[in-house]
Design a protein around this motif. Sequence first.
Motif, PDB file in Angstrom:
ATOM      1  N   GLU A  67       0.739  -1.045  -0.669  1.00  0.00           N
ATOM      2  CA  GLU A  67       0.344   0.042  -0.198  1.00  0.00           C
ATOM      3  C   GLU A  67       0.926   0.830  -0.066  1.00  0.00           C
ATOM      4  O   GLU A  67       0.662   2.402  -0.858  1.00  0.00           O
ATOM      5  CB  GLU A  67      -0.600  -0.501   1.049  1.00  0.00           C
ATOM      6  CG  GLU A  67      -2.272  -1.134   1.053  1.00  0.00           C
ATOM      7  CD  GLU A  67      -2.848  -0.764   0.425  1.00  0.00           C
ATOM      8  OE1 GLU A  67      -3.530   0.023   0.014  1.00  0.00           O
ATOM      9  OE2 GLU A  67      -2.705  -1.378  -1.651  1.00  0.00           O
ATOM     10  N   ARG A  92      -4.661  -2.526  -7.599  1.00  0.00           N
ATOM     11  CA  ARG A  92      -4.570  -3.904  -7.023  1.00  0.00           C
ATOM     12  C   ARG A  92      -4.128  -5.615  -7.997  1.00  0.00           C
ATOM     13  O   ARG A  92      -2.754  -6.871  -7.296  1.00  0.00           O
ATOM     14  CB  ARG A  92      -6.047  -4.654  -7.760  1.00  0.00           C
ATOM     15  CG  ARG A  92      -7.035  -4.324  -6.679  1.00  0.00           C
ATOM     16  CD  ARG A  92      -8.298  -4.512  -6.765  1.00  0.00           C
ATOM     17  NE  ARG A  92      -9.500  -4.194  -6.263  1.00  0.00           N
ATOM     18  CZ  ARG A  92     -10.759  -3.356  -7.287  1.00  0.00           C
ATOM     19  NH1 ARG A  92     -10.046  -2.825  -8.536  1.00  0.00           N
ATOM     20  NH2 ARG A  92     -11.342  -2.322  -6.590  1.00  0.00           N
ATOM     21  N   PRO A 143      -6.937  -7.066  -2.822  1.00  0.00           N
ATOM     22  CA  PRO A 143      -7.714  -5.813  -2.707  1.00  0.00           C
ATOM     23  C   PRO A 143      -6.857  -4.965  -2.301  1.00  0.00           C
ATOM     24  O   PRO A 143      -6.017  -4.850  -1.745  1.00  0.00           O
ATOM     25  CB  PRO A 143      -8.415  -6.624  -1.540  1.00  0.00           C
ATOM     26  CG  PRO A 143      -8.776  -7.994  -1.424  1.00  0.00           C
ATOM     27  CD  PRO A 143      -7.203  -7.769  -1.495  1.00  0.00           C
ATOM     28  N   THR A 144      -7.603  -3.318  -2.404  1.00  0.00           N
ATOM     29  CA  THR A 144      -6.617  -2.620  -1.631  1.00  0.00           C
ATOM     30  C   THR A 144      -6.996  -2.347  -0.664  1.00  0.00           C
ATOM     31  O   THR A 144      -7.899  -3.441   0.133  1.00  0.00           O
ATOM     32  CB  THR A 144      -7.290  -1.046  -2.690  1.00  0.00           C
ATOM     33  OG1 THR A 144      -8.289  -0.633  -1.805  1.00  0.00           O
ATOM     34  CG2 THR A 144      -6.585  -1.271  -4.184  1.00  0.00           C
ATOM     35  N   ASP A 159     -11.022  -1.791  -0.476  1.00  0.00           N
ATOM     36  CA  ASP A 159     -11.783  -3.178  -0.755  1.00  0.00           C
ATOM     37  C   ASP A 159     -12.042  -4.540   0.831  1.00  0.00           C
ATOM     38  O   ASP A 159     -13.281  -4.153   0.912  1.00  0.00           O
ATOM     39  CB  ASP A 159     -10.768  -3.886  -1.576  1.00  0.00           C
ATOM     40  CG  ASP A 159     -11.265  -3.418  -3.198  1.00  0.00           C
ATOM     41  OD1 ASP A 159     -11.607  -2.008  -3.636  1.00  0.00           O
ATOM     42  OD2 ASP A 159      -9.921  -3.478  -3.850  1.00  0.00           O
ATOM     43  N   GLY A 169     -13.207  -8.480  -2.546  1.00  0.00           N
ATOM     44  CA  GLY A 169     -11.913  -8.915  -3.890  1.00  0.00           C
ATOM     45  C   GLY A 169     -11.989 -10.327  -2.784  1.00  0.00           C
ATOM     46  O   GLY A 169     -10.228 -10.852  -3.134  1.00  0.00           O
ATOM     47  N   TRP A 192      -9.307 -12.955  -5.016  1.00  0.00           N
ATOM     48  CA  TRP A 192      -8.427 -11.829  -5.325  1.00  0.00           C
ATOM     49  C   TRP A 192      -6.872 -12.915  -6.385  1.00  0.00           C
ATOM     50  O   TRP A 192      -5.944 -12.402  -7.390  1.00  0.00           O
ATOM     51  CB  TRP A 192      -7.795 -10.867  -4.143  1.00  0.00           C
ATOM     52  CG  TRP A 192      -7.052 -11.821  -2.935  1.00  0.00           C
ATOM     53  CD1 TRP A 192      -8.015 -12.548  -2.017  1.00  0.00           C
ATOM     54  CD2 TRP A 192      -5.776 -12.439  -3.032  1.00  0.00           C
ATOM     55  NE1 TRP A 192      -6.900 -13.013  -1.204  1.00  0.00           N
ATOM     56  CE2 TRP A 192      -5.449 -13.221  -1.641  1.00  0.00           C
ATOM     57  CE3 TRP A 192      -4.465 -11.774  -3.985  1.00  0.00           C
ATOM     58  CZ2 TRP A 192      -4.020 -13.705  -1.416  1.00  0.00           C
ATOM     59  CZ3 TRP A 192      -2.946 -12.707  -2.774  1.00  0.00           C
ATOM     60  CH2 TRP A 192      -2.997 -13.650  -2.038  1.00  0.00           C
TER      61      TRP A 192
END
Length: 572
Positions: A216, A242, A551-552, A555, A561, A564
């Motif tokens: 992130e 993502r 997922p972020t 999310d 997600g 993913w």
Amino acid sequence: MSAALHQYDATGRPTLRNPQVLMRPERLAAMQPSRLSGTWSVMNRMISERWDIRLERMDVDAEANGTIVYDIRIGSHRFSFIAFSRSPNPEARTGRIIGRSWDMMGTLNEGPASEEAIEAARREIPLLYRGRATPNALVWCRSNRSMRVFNAVLDALSNGRQPRISDLNQVCYLMRNTGLDGNGTFGTRPFPALGADHPLGGMLEAQILNAYLMRELSCDLVEHLARLRSESSVPLDPAIRRYIGVGNGSALGLIFYIQKHPRLLDSWITARETAIAAALALPLAGGDPRILQLCSLVRRAIRFRQEDRMMYETFASSAQVAEELSTLLPKLEGLFETGLVDGAASAYPLDVLARDCETRMAPESYEGFLSLIIELVPEVADRAARSVGGADELEVDIRSDVAALRALIRRDYGWALGIDLAEAGARDYVWYKSETAEEPRRGLRSEAPEARDLGLDLVGATQRLMADLEAAPAEEGIARFLLRHPAHRYYVARAQSLEALRYHTPMANIDAANFTPIDLVRLMNVALHGIDKTRDYLQRNLRGVLFHGAPTRDDLRAGTGADWFFPGEPQR
């Protein structure tokens, strides 16, 4: 006749696979990421529990120097990630512990980020071994940019466009982890002190969360620098964000980790094998929707492998894995339509398919199929994942005697007794710590005759122990035996403490010329950690990507997600 890998109970139901085959290094190396891998398991929790991660502070200048702080809330628990970004310094920049400069250094702390905590981290983290973490620090970390990819993304966003996928898919990350140190290192909190009820008390969970925060941070940082460079900049498209993971590189130190944590290794492999056995024993009939679910998973894995640009020196290429997995689709479609596998009925059709994979596919393809079928038994897998753990302490059982210990050694370490240490190459290598790099090394014994061997010479020690046991009276107590042979104490404690376990020790002579270190490095990185798109170097170093497709944090707050893993390249 060689032993069979697949095993069955008295009723013919699939059970845990044979450790005498599975614990060979080449089999362990083939294991693939799955729902039991650290990143997958923690991410499933992050999604279902909606972990709340927010960027609290981005005080970074146009040269990338400054402070970044995240606030993390897991239920009623609060954590903080304090990071310090630096402008890359090509001269001092390195992934090694002896480096003098990294592009990012940080700490994952329990509790909010006070100014006092920020300043303590700013002062202590750059000192590394000379520094001391604060009492609430769980993990210290470091990372470096992939300069080419980071700069390409920065240029694109600054110019108001999204980066080209061709600029991303060679490595699939902006930053690469070069250190995640916890469990007492630098004075961080020992993980056993957290307790089983702590939200990060499971196997490597604090380090895994820290790796996600690196991902992130890398995306937030490149967007921030683009905004500082140009008013017309754009943020990353969520699909591209993502797709970007965090890089990871590991080498020989992971082999020491495996040797020092036999209970943990057994616990994890047992959990994985339990989930596999449950999936193999599913009584799938024609029309069962789970067959279509598996078809979808296989197609996703095929696409993922087809898009893999990594070069594989030692292991099967992703192109080969994709081609071999594709042969399963007609069989699965036939199972759905008719309830038969290759025209024959079976009580356990997935077991039939798995045995077919074992005989005609590369081990990586076979293990990849097993990882996919775990998704059909999520409750079993998640319950097994929560049970993973194991104390490091090993104790001698003085109630035993020489006869019992002889029998135990023959049963569990017959493979070690059968290795001829007088054979050419059997003792060629020694494990030591480099004076210049402060890192584990494996070198020819003839070139480092004075080196202190840091590796666990399990084969040699077991043979020496057995020789003394054979010369001792069968009825002699272990306490008296060890009084006469104190050098065997550790190996006696190890054998006795692990007696009830199946999967605690890779069956390898690590000093031999024909031992391939990358096998066990890959077991840890790929299977336990969940690293994708791995590239091996010189049969001992491995690089890959964590949280590829994850997922972020937006999310996560939405609880979305869950599918993913194995991401496809974003369509532009």
